[in-house]
Design an enzyme around this catalytic site. Sequence first.
Site, PDB file in Angstrom:
ATOM      1  N   LYS A   1      17.617  16.823 -18.466  1.00  0.00           N
ATOM      2  CA  LYS A   1      17.463  16.070 -17.213  1.00  0.00           C
ATOM      3  C   LYS A   1      16.211  16.486 -16.452  1.00  0.00           C
ATOM      4  O   LYS A   1      15.427  15.655 -16.023  1.00  0.00           O
ATOM      5  CB  LYS A   1      18.661  16.307 -16.273  1.00  0.00           C
ATOM      6  CG  LYS A   1      20.015  16.020 -16.862  1.00  0.00           C
ATOM      7  CD  LYS A   1      21.112  16.266 -15.817  1.00  0.00           C
ATOM      8  CE  LYS A   1      21.210  17.703 -15.324  1.00  0.00           C
ATOM      9  NZ  LYS A   1      21.777  18.655 -16.283  1.00  0.00           N
TER      10      LYS A   1
ATOM     11  N   ARG B   1      27.506  16.735  -8.646  1.00  0.00           N
ATOM     12  CA  ARG B   1      28.134  17.449  -9.749  1.00  0.00           C
ATOM     13  C   ARG B   1      29.651  17.437  -9.641  1.00  0.00           C
ATOM     14  O   ARG B   1      30.329  18.010 -10.502  1.00  0.00           O
ATOM     15  CB  ARG B   1      27.663  18.898  -9.720  1.00  0.00           C
ATOM     16  CG  ARG B   1      26.766  19.302 -10.883  1.00  0.00           C
ATOM     17  CD  ARG B   1      26.377  20.746 -10.621  1.00  0.00           C
ATOM     18  NE  ARG B   1      25.844  21.434 -11.753  1.00  0.00           N
ATOM     19  CZ  ARG B   1      24.534  21.509 -12.017  1.00  0.00           C
ATOM     20  NH1 ARG B   1      23.660  20.882 -11.287  1.00  0.00           N
ATOM     21  NH2 ARG B   1      24.134  22.230 -13.049  1.00  0.00           N
TER      22      ARG B   1
ATOM     23  N   ARG C   1      15.738  28.902 -23.763  1.00  0.00           N
ATOM     24  CA  ARG C   1      14.947  28.318 -22.681  1.00  0.00           C
ATOM     25  C   ARG C   1      14.249  29.396 -21.859  1.00  0.00           C
ATOM     26  O   ARG C   1      14.833  30.419 -21.526  1.00  0.00           O
ATOM     27  CB  ARG C   1      15.878  27.496 -21.785  1.00  0.00           C
ATOM     28  CG  ARG C   1      15.156  26.864 -20.606  1.00  0.00           C
ATOM     29  CD  ARG C   1      15.958  25.738 -20.041  1.00  0.00           C
ATOM     30  NE  ARG C   1      16.998  26.211 -19.122  1.00  0.00           N
ATOM     31  CZ  ARG C   1      17.746  25.379 -18.412  1.00  0.00           C
ATOM     32  NH1 ARG C   1      17.634  24.078 -18.559  1.00  0.00           N
ATOM     33  NH2 ARG C   1      18.666  25.855 -17.595  1.00  0.00           N
TER      34      ARG C   1
ATOM     35  N   ARG D   1      16.090  32.448 -17.150  1.00  0.00           N
ATOM     36  CA  ARG D   1      16.976  32.344 -16.003  1.00  0.00           C
ATOM     37  C   ARG D   1      18.191  33.245 -16.185  1.00  0.00           C
ATOM     38  O   ARG D   1      18.718  33.363 -17.276  1.00  0.00           O
ATOM     39  CB  ARG D   1      17.451  30.891 -15.857  1.00  0.00           C
ATOM     40  CG  ARG D   1      16.681  30.138 -14.783  1.00  0.00           C
ATOM     41  CD  ARG D   1      16.965  28.673 -14.842  1.00  0.00           C
ATOM     42  NE  ARG D   1      18.408  28.356 -14.773  1.00  0.00           N
ATOM     43  CZ  ARG D   1      18.874  27.128 -14.689  1.00  0.00           C
ATOM     44  NH1 ARG D   1      18.028  26.111 -14.664  1.00  0.00           N
ATOM     45  NH2 ARG D   1      20.171  26.890 -14.647  1.00  0.00           N
TER      46      ARG D   1
ATOM     47  N   ARG E   1      29.267  27.485 -17.908  1.00  0.00           N
ATOM     48  CA  ARG E   1      28.667  26.308 -17.270  1.00  0.00           C
ATOM     49  C   ARG E   1      29.091  25.024 -17.989  1.00  0.00           C
ATOM     50  O   ARG E   1      29.300  23.982 -17.354  1.00  0.00           O
ATOM     51  CB  ARG E   1      27.143  26.429 -17.252  1.00  0.00           C
ATOM     52  CG  ARG E   1      26.652  27.367 -16.150  1.00  0.00           C
ATOM     53  CD  ARG E   1      25.315  27.986 -16.470  1.00  0.00           C
ATOM     54  NE  ARG E   1      24.234  27.034 -16.553  1.00  0.00           N
ATOM     55  CZ  ARG E   1      23.111  27.240 -17.256  1.00  0.00           C
ATOM     56  NH1 ARG E   1      22.951  28.344 -17.952  1.00  0.00           N
ATOM     57  NH2 ARG E   1      22.177  26.329 -17.264  1.00  0.00           N
TER      58      ARG E   1
HETATM   59  P1  ADP Z   1      21.696  23.467 -15.286  1.00  0.00           P
HETATM   60  O1  ADP Z   1      21.782  21.981 -15.166  1.00  0.00           O
HETATM   61  O2  ADP Z   1      20.858  23.909 -16.427  1.00  0.00           O
HETATM   62  O3  ADP Z   1      23.015  24.171 -15.224  1.00  0.00           O
HETATM   63  P2  ADP Z   1      20.763  23.703 -12.543  1.00  0.00           P
HETATM   64  O4  ADP Z   1      19.482  24.319 -12.170  1.00  0.00           O
HETATM   65  O5  ADP Z   1      20.950  22.256 -12.280  1.00  0.00           O
HETATM   66  O6  ADP Z   1      20.897  24.036 -14.072  1.00  0.00           O
HETATM   67  O7  ADP Z   1      21.958  24.470 -11.834  1.00  0.00           O
HETATM   68  C1  ADP Z   1      22.098  25.869 -11.889  1.00  0.00           C
HETATM   69  C2  ADP Z   1      23.291  26.325 -11.056  1.00  0.00           C
HETATM   70  O8  ADP Z   1      23.077  25.960  -9.682  1.00  0.00           O
HETATM   71  C3  ADP Z   1      24.626  25.684 -11.407  1.00  0.00           C
HETATM   72  O9  ADP Z   1      25.277  26.356 -12.456  1.00  0.00           O
HETATM   73  C4  ADP Z   1      25.374  25.809 -10.061  1.00  0.00           C
HETATM   74  O10 ADP Z   1      25.849  27.110  -9.860  1.00  0.00           O
HETATM   75  C5  ADP Z   1      24.285  25.567  -9.041  1.00  0.00           C
HETATM   76  N1  ADP Z   1      24.197  24.135  -8.678  1.00  0.00           N
HETATM   77  C6  ADP Z   1      23.133  23.316  -8.900  1.00  0.00           C
HETATM   78  N2  ADP Z   1      23.393  22.061  -8.456  1.00  0.00           N
HETATM   79  C7  ADP Z   1      24.655  22.087  -7.950  1.00  0.00           C
HETATM   80  C8  ADP Z   1      25.521  21.124  -7.353  1.00  0.00           C
HETATM   81  N3  ADP Z   1      25.141  19.841  -7.198  1.00  0.00           N
HETATM   82  N4  ADP Z   1      26.753  21.516  -6.949  1.00  0.00           N
HETATM   83  C9  ADP Z   1      27.154  22.762  -7.077  1.00  0.00           C
HETATM   84  N5  ADP Z   1      26.409  23.745  -7.645  1.00  0.00           N
HETATM   85  C10 ADP Z   1      25.164  23.411  -8.087  1.00  0.00           C
END
Ligand code: ADP
Length: 228
Positions: A13, A88, A127, A160, A171
Amino acid sequence: MILIFLGPPGSGKGTQAKRLTAEKSWPQLSTGDMLRANIAQGTELGIAAKKMMDQGNLVPDAVVVGMIRERIKNSDCLKGFILDGFPRTISQAESLDQMLSEKGLRVDRVIEFQIQDGELVGRLSGRRTCSSCATMYHVKTSPPKVDGVCDKCGNPVIQRADDNVEVIEKRLKVYHAQTSPLIQYYSQQGKLLPIDATKAMDQVYSRVVASLPKRSFFGQFLSRAFAR
Ligand code: ADP
Ligand code: ZN
Protein backbone atom coordinates in the site's frame (compact mmCIF):
# COMPACT_ATOMS: atom_id res chain seq x y z
CA MET A 1 -10.42 12.08 -5.24
CA ILE A 2 -10.55 10.31 -1.89
CA LEU A 3 -8.96 6.89 -2.03
CA ILE A 4 -8.40 4.21 0.58
CA PHE A 5 -5.65 1.64 0.18
CA LEU A 6 -6.77 -1.38 2.16
CA GLY A 7 -4.72 -4.49 2.71
CA PRO A 8 -2.52 -6.40 5.15
CA PRO A 9 0.85 -5.09 6.32
CA GLY A 10 3.44 -5.60 3.60
CA SER A 11 0.90 -5.74 0.77
CA GLY A 12 2.51 -2.70 -0.89
CA LYS A 13 0.00 0.00 0.00
CA GLY A 14 2.66 2.48 1.05
CA THR A 15 4.85 1.90 -1.99
CA GLN A 16 1.96 2.35 -4.40
CA ALA A 17 0.58 5.34 -2.51
CA LYS A 18 3.97 7.10 -2.70
CA ARG A 19 4.08 6.54 -6.44
CA LEU A 20 0.53 7.73 -7.04
CA THR A 21 1.16 10.79 -4.85
CA ALA A 22 4.17 11.69 -6.98
CA GLU A 23 2.04 11.53 -10.13
CA LYS A 24 -1.21 13.11 -8.94
CA SER A 25 -1.80 15.96 -6.55
CA TRP A 26 -3.25 13.83 -3.77
CA PRO A 27 -1.07 13.52 -0.66
CA GLN A 28 -0.48 10.13 0.99
CA LEU A 29 -1.92 10.13 4.51
CA SER A 30 -0.31 7.27 6.36
CA THR A 31 -1.33 6.95 10.00
CA GLY A 32 1.64 4.61 10.54
CA ASP A 33 4.06 7.31 9.28
CA MET A 34 2.31 9.95 11.38
CA LEU A 35 2.64 7.77 14.48
CA ARG A 36 6.31 7.06 13.75
CA ALA A 37 6.91 10.80 13.30
CA ASN A 38 5.44 11.29 16.78
CA ILE A 39 7.73 8.59 18.15
CA ALA A 40 10.77 10.20 16.50
CA GLN A 41 9.85 13.57 17.99
CA GLY A 42 9.28 12.02 21.41
CA THR A 43 5.77 13.43 21.79
CA GLU A 44 3.50 12.11 24.53
CA LEU A 45 1.29 10.54 21.86
CA GLY A 46 4.36 8.89 20.31
CA ILE A 47 5.57 7.45 23.61
CA ALA A 48 2.16 5.89 24.31
CA ALA A 49 1.73 4.62 20.74
CA LYS A 50 5.20 3.04 20.53
CA LYS A 51 4.40 0.38 23.14
CA MET A 52 1.30 -0.75 21.26
CA MET A 53 2.96 -0.62 17.85
CA ASP A 54 6.01 -2.60 18.98
CA GLN A 55 3.65 -5.35 20.12
CA GLY A 56 1.75 -5.35 16.84
CA ASN A 57 -1.42 -3.96 18.39
CA LEU A 58 -3.50 -1.12 17.04
CA VAL A 59 -3.41 2.25 18.74
CA PRO A 60 -6.82 3.49 19.98
CA ASP A 61 -9.33 4.58 17.32
CA ALA A 62 -9.71 8.03 18.86
CA VAL A 63 -5.98 8.71 18.43
CA VAL A 64 -5.80 7.94 14.70
CA VAL A 65 -9.21 9.47 13.97
CA GLY A 66 -8.02 12.69 15.64
CA MET A 67 -4.82 12.69 13.57
CA ILE A 68 -6.73 12.25 10.31
CA ARG A 69 -9.34 14.83 11.25
CA GLU A 70 -6.60 17.44 11.75
CA ARG A 71 -4.56 16.37 8.74
CA ILE A 72 -7.38 16.69 6.20
CA LYS A 73 -7.92 20.30 7.20
CA ASN A 74 -4.63 21.10 5.49
CA SER A 75 -4.99 22.87 2.14
CA ASP A 76 -2.98 20.17 0.32
CA CYS A 77 -5.98 17.86 0.86
CA LEU A 78 -8.41 20.06 -1.05
CA LYS A 79 -8.18 18.05 -4.27
CA GLY A 80 -8.27 14.76 -2.44
CA PHE A 81 -5.94 12.35 -0.65
CA ILE A 82 -4.87 8.74 -0.38
CA LEU A 83 -5.50 7.04 2.95
CA ASP A 84 -2.83 4.41 3.61
CA GLY A 85 -3.30 2.31 6.74
CA PHE A 86 -6.49 4.10 7.75
CA PRO A 87 -9.24 3.14 8.49
CA ARG A 88 -8.21 -0.08 10.20
CA THR A 89 -11.39 -0.85 12.15
CA ILE A 90 -15.10 -0.53 11.42
CA SER A 91 -15.33 2.21 14.02
CA GLN A 92 -12.57 4.19 12.25
CA ALA A 93 -14.42 3.75 8.94
CA GLU A 94 -17.64 5.04 10.47
CA SER A 95 -15.83 8.06 11.94
CA LEU A 96 -14.29 8.74 8.54
CA ASP A 97 -17.66 8.59 6.76
CA GLN A 98 -19.02 10.94 9.38
CA MET A 99 -16.22 13.52 9.14
CA LEU A 100 -16.32 13.47 5.34
CA SER A 101 -20.09 13.84 5.14
CA GLU A 102 -19.82 16.92 7.39
CA LYS A 103 -17.75 18.44 4.57
CA GLY A 104 -20.08 17.17 1.84
CA LEU A 105 -17.47 14.62 0.77
CA ARG A 106 -17.23 10.86 0.61
CA VAL A 107 -14.78 8.08 -0.14
CA ASP A 108 -14.54 7.54 -3.90
CA ARG A 109 -12.82 4.17 -4.10
CA VAL A 110 -11.26 1.53 -1.89
CA ILE A 111 -8.49 -0.48 -3.46
CA GLU A 112 -8.00 -3.82 -1.76
CA PHE A 113 -4.48 -5.26 -2.00
CA GLN A 114 -4.96 -9.03 -2.07
CA ILE A 115 -2.10 -11.27 -0.95
CA GLN A 116 -1.69 -14.39 1.22
CA ASP A 117 -0.08 -14.23 4.66
CA GLY A 118 2.65 -16.65 3.59
CA GLU A 119 4.10 -14.11 1.17
CA LEU A 120 3.95 -11.28 3.66
CA VAL A 121 6.28 -12.68 6.29
CA GLY A 122 9.18 -12.74 3.80
CA ARG A 123 8.35 -9.31 2.47
CA LEU A 124 8.13 -7.70 5.90
CA SER A 125 11.07 -9.41 7.57
CA GLY A 126 13.35 -8.32 4.70
CA ARG A 127 11.92 -4.82 4.58
CA ARG A 128 14.19 -1.88 5.35
CA THR A 129 13.22 1.79 5.48
CA CYS A 130 15.22 4.98 5.21
CA SER A 131 15.29 6.63 8.63
CA SER A 132 15.00 10.02 7.00
CA CYS A 133 12.98 10.02 3.75
CA ALA A 134 11.05 6.75 4.33
CA THR A 135 12.10 5.22 0.99
CA MET A 136 11.57 1.47 1.23
CA TYR A 137 13.99 -1.33 0.39
CA HIS A 138 14.10 -5.10 0.65
CA VAL A 139 17.29 -6.98 1.49
CA LYS A 140 16.67 -9.49 -1.31
CA THR A 141 14.45 -7.92 -3.94
CA SER A 142 15.44 -4.22 -3.84
CA PRO A 143 18.49 -3.54 -1.65
CA PRO A 144 20.08 -0.07 -1.52
CA LYS A 145 23.19 0.27 -3.72
CA VAL A 146 25.38 0.66 -0.63
CA ASP A 147 24.45 -1.62 2.25
CA GLY A 148 22.53 0.28 4.94
CA VAL A 149 22.62 3.64 3.12
CA CYS A 150 19.65 5.27 1.39
CA ASP A 151 20.14 5.74 -2.40
CA LYS A 152 18.05 8.89 -2.35
CA CYS A 153 19.27 10.87 0.65
CA GLY A 154 22.33 9.06 2.04
CA ASN A 155 20.85 8.57 5.51
CA PRO A 156 20.87 5.22 7.34
CA VAL A 157 18.47 2.52 6.19
CA ILE A 158 16.98 0.74 9.18
CA GLN A 159 14.62 -2.10 10.08
CA ARG A 160 11.34 -1.09 11.70
CA ALA A 161 10.95 -2.29 15.30
CA ASP A 162 7.74 -4.13 14.35
CA ASP A 163 9.20 -5.89 11.28
CA ASN A 164 10.40 -8.99 13.15
CA VAL A 165 8.75 -12.39 12.65
CA GLU A 166 6.99 -12.52 16.03
CA VAL A 167 5.39 -9.07 15.72
CA ILE A 168 4.65 -9.61 12.00
CA GLU A 169 2.52 -12.63 12.89
CA LYS A 170 0.69 -10.61 15.51
CA ARG A 171 0.02 -7.79 13.02
CA LEU A 172 -1.41 -10.28 10.52
CA LYS A 173 -3.71 -11.70 13.20
CA VAL A 174 -4.85 -8.18 14.08
CA TYR A 175 -5.43 -7.46 10.39
CA HIS A 176 -7.70 -10.48 9.94
CA ALA A 177 -9.62 -9.87 13.14
CA GLN A 178 -10.04 -6.09 13.08
CA THR A 179 -9.33 -4.72 9.61
CA SER A 180 -10.55 -7.33 7.13
CA PRO A 181 -14.23 -6.70 8.07
CA LEU A 182 -13.75 -3.44 6.17
CA ILE A 183 -13.70 -5.46 2.94
CA GLN A 184 -17.38 -6.22 3.38
CA TYR A 185 -18.12 -2.75 4.70
CA TYR A 186 -16.86 -1.10 1.51
CA SER A 187 -18.08 -3.76 -0.87
CA GLN A 188 -21.61 -3.15 0.46
CA GLN A 189 -21.09 0.51 -0.40
CA GLY A 190 -20.07 -0.55 -3.93
CA LYS A 191 -16.65 1.08 -3.54
CA LEU A 192 -14.33 -1.92 -3.29
CA LEU A 193 -11.92 -2.82 -6.06
CA PRO A 194 -9.68 -5.82 -5.33
CA ILE A 195 -6.30 -6.05 -7.05
CA ASP A 196 -3.70 -8.81 -7.10
CA ALA A 197 -0.90 -7.49 -4.87
CA THR A 198 1.43 -10.43 -5.55
CA LYS A 199 2.35 -9.06 -8.99
CA ALA A 200 5.44 -6.97 -9.74
CA MET A 201 5.37 -3.36 -8.49
CA ASP A 202 4.86 -1.85 -11.96
CA GLN A 203 2.00 -4.21 -12.76
CA VAL A 204 0.31 -3.46 -9.45
CA TYR A 205 0.70 0.24 -10.17
CA SER A 206 -0.97 -0.07 -13.59
CA ARG A 207 -3.87 -1.86 -11.93
CA VAL A 208 -4.14 0.84 -9.29
CA VAL A 209 -4.28 3.56 -11.94
CA ALA A 210 -6.76 1.58 -14.05
CA SER A 211 -9.05 1.12 -11.08
CA LEU A 212 -9.44 4.83 -10.31
CA PRO A 213 -12.89 6.20 -11.01
CA LYS A 214 -12.94 8.48 -14.06
CA ARG A 215 -14.22 11.34 -11.98
CA SER A 216 -14.45 11.72 -8.24
CA PHE A 217 -17.66 12.50 -6.38
CA PHE A 218 -16.29 16.01 -5.84
CA GLY A 219 -15.53 16.44 -9.56
CA GLN A 220 -19.04 15.31 -10.46
CA PHE A 221 -20.47 17.73 -7.95
CA LEU A 222 -18.46 20.60 -9.46
CA SER A 223 -19.41 19.83 -13.04
CA ARG A 224 -23.10 19.55 -12.11
CA ALA A 225 -22.89 22.92 -10.38
CA PHE A 226 -21.34 24.52 -13.48
CA ALA A 227 -23.81 22.89 -15.86
CA ARG A 228 -26.71 24.66 -14.19
P1 ADP B 1 1.87 -1.86 8.33
O1 ADP B 1 0.73 -1.60 7.39
O2 ADP B 1 3.07 -2.39 7.64
O3 ADP B 1 1.50 -2.65 9.55
P2 ADP B 1 1.77 0.86 9.33
O4 ADP B 1 2.90 1.79 9.27
O5 ADP B 1 0.55 1.18 8.55
O6 ADP B 1 2.40 -0.51 8.89
O7 ADP B 1 1.32 0.66 10.84
C1 ADP B 1 2.23 0.34 11.86
C2 ADP B 1 1.52 0.28 13.22
O8 ADP B 1 0.97 1.58 13.51
C3 ADP B 1 0.33 -0.66 13.30
O9 ADP B 1 0.71 -1.98 13.60
C4 ADP B 1 -0.49 0.00 14.43
O10 ADP B 1 0.06 -0.29 15.69
C5 ADP B 1 -0.28 1.48 14.19
N1 ADP B 1 -1.34 2.03 13.31
C6 ADP B 1 -1.17 2.57 12.08
N2 ADP B 1 -2.35 2.96 11.55
C7 ADP B 1 -3.30 2.67 12.48
C8 ADP B 1 -4.72 2.81 12.55
N3 ADP B 1 -5.42 3.33 11.53
N4 ADP B 1 -5.36 2.39 13.67
C9 ADP B 1 -4.70 1.88 14.69
N5 ADP B 1 -3.36 1.69 14.71
C10 ADP B 1 -2.66 2.08 13.60
ZN1 ZN C 1 16.37 8.36 2.35
